[in-house]
Design a protein around this motif. Structure first.
Motif, PDB file in Angstrom:
ATOM      1  N   THR A 129     -38.648 -15.463 -14.026  1.00 30.30           N
ATOM      2  CA  THR A 129     -37.655 -15.305 -15.088  1.00 30.30           C
ATOM      3  C   THR A 129     -38.379 -15.377 -16.425  1.00 30.30           C
ATOM      4  N   SER A 160     -40.216  -7.976 -19.939  1.00 33.86           N
ATOM      5  CA  SER A 160     -38.863  -7.809 -20.473  1.00 33.86           C
ATOM      6  C   SER A 160     -38.595  -6.362 -20.840  1.00 33.86           C
ATOM      7  N   GLN A 204     -38.262  -4.018 -17.779  1.00 31.49           N
ATOM      8  CA  GLN A 204     -36.982  -4.149 -17.079  1.00 31.49           C
ATOM      9  C   GLN A 204     -35.985  -3.093 -17.551  1.00 31.49           C
ATOM     10  N   GLN A 234     -40.116  -6.071 -11.366  1.00 31.01           N
ATOM     11  CA  GLN A 234     -38.879  -6.053 -12.144  1.00 31.01           C
ATOM     12  C   GLN A 234     -38.704  -4.746 -12.926  1.00 31.01           C
TER      13      GLN A 234
END
Length: 331
Positions: free
Chosen positions: A17, A254, A257, A285
């Protein structure tokens, strides 16, 4: 102290995460809106070379803040019709060099734009694009302005990378609907960043990507560039919270994604510069937050006994075949 390479099955499951600031998307929307308000091409002029089979132009485009960013535009001499294009980003400490140094993509039949790295040239290769924005931080590019995301060097460099796609689409002889981005190491991180900020790319090719899962990478790697961040924090201990906050805006996991284009990855399991787990974080991801019901196509090639050099020529051959099956180059 050296560590054994990670097990591949662990890497294939690694999906951390990555903490994003609440204003992550707004930050990039505002940043790019300011940049794209300006015309992208500043100057395009023919560049003489000693390669009769290569057409070459010296390009200047408006990057972050309207700053002039240099690039080489090359294509097969005499090629007719709009060509699919490859925008290439260079590694950390490298500039665009000379136009004959990167021939793979134009020789393969593509229009090719090689972007200079603002302020970074001189460590491994020549360049001529300055970074005129000063801010508190360390002495290395990866630490310039690192105390505030709005001042950070990689906010500027990622913006330049997005503008490079806009620039190639504005150049003559380019099929604007068939543009791929490619890079190794820092260039691979920039390609991933662009994949999440430009929603109509044709393809993304990234090898040993930098900028991924950055908190973990700084903790694992003692080599530059991540080691330079660790060295900065070893002296500026009070800056740790600000540094992690800044890095959270440029983490390529990030941004990846949000990607929608097909992607091709390459990773060496013995990479001590960009730890393989951090590249797998981006691969695992990739496109997961794009909002599309079916994630974009992606594939990865792993080199168990290679480090940051990855698969070298073998991997480039795989890239050429993969991209050629999706974009038909000239020839």
């Amino acid at each position: 102290m050296s560590h054994p390479p990670p097990h591949l099955d662990d890497l294939e499951r690694y999906s951390p995460t990555i903490v994003e600031p609440d204003d992550f998307d707004q930050f990039w929307s505002d940043t790019l809106a300011e940049a794209t308000a300006r015309p992208v091409l500043v100057d395009v002029r023919p560049e003489p070379t000693d390669l009769p089979l290569l057409g070459c132009w010296n390009v200047t485009f408006a990057g972050f803040g309207g700053d002039p960013v240099r690039a080489w535009y090359t294509r097969p001499a005499g090629a007719r019709g709009p060509l699919p294009a490859v925008v290439e980003y260079a590694g950390y400490g490298r500039g665009r060099g000379l136009p004959h140094e990167r021939l793979t993509w134009p020789v393969a039949g593509y229009a090719h734009l090689l972007m200079d790295n603002r302020g970074q040239a001189g460590q491994y290769g020549a360049g001529d694009t300055p970074d005129p924005h000063g801010a508190p931080g360390g002495p290395w590019p990866v630490t310039w302005g690192i105390l505030d995301p709005r001042d950070y060097h990689y906010r500027r460099l990622i913006t330049d990378a997005v503008r490079a796609v806009e620039a190639v689409r504005a150049l003559p002889g380019v099929d604007a609907g068939r543009v791929a981005v490619v890079g190794n190491s820092q260039g691979g991180g920039l390609a991933l960043a662009v994949s999440g900020l430009v929603d109509d790319l044709a393809a993304v090719l990234t090898t040993a990507p930098f900028l991924c899962d950055m908190r973990r990478a700084v903790q694992l790697s003692h080599l530059a560039p991540y080691g330079e961040i660790a060295h900065y924090l070893a002296v500026h201990r009070e800056a740790e919270e600000a540094v992690w906050h800044t890095l959270s805006y440029v983490d390529a996991v990030s941004l990846a994604q949000r990607a929608t284009a097909p992607a091709h990855f390459g990773i060496g399991l013995r990479d001590t510069v960009c730890p393989p787990s951090t590249g797998f974080a981006a691969y695992n991801q990739y496109g997961a937050g794009s909002g599309r019901p079916v994630p974009p196509e992606r594939e990865i090639h792993v080199y168990p006994f290679n480090g940051h050099e990855g698969g070298e020529a073998v991997h480039v051959r795989r890239q050429l075949r993969w991209l050629g099956a999706r974009l038909r180059p000239a020839g």
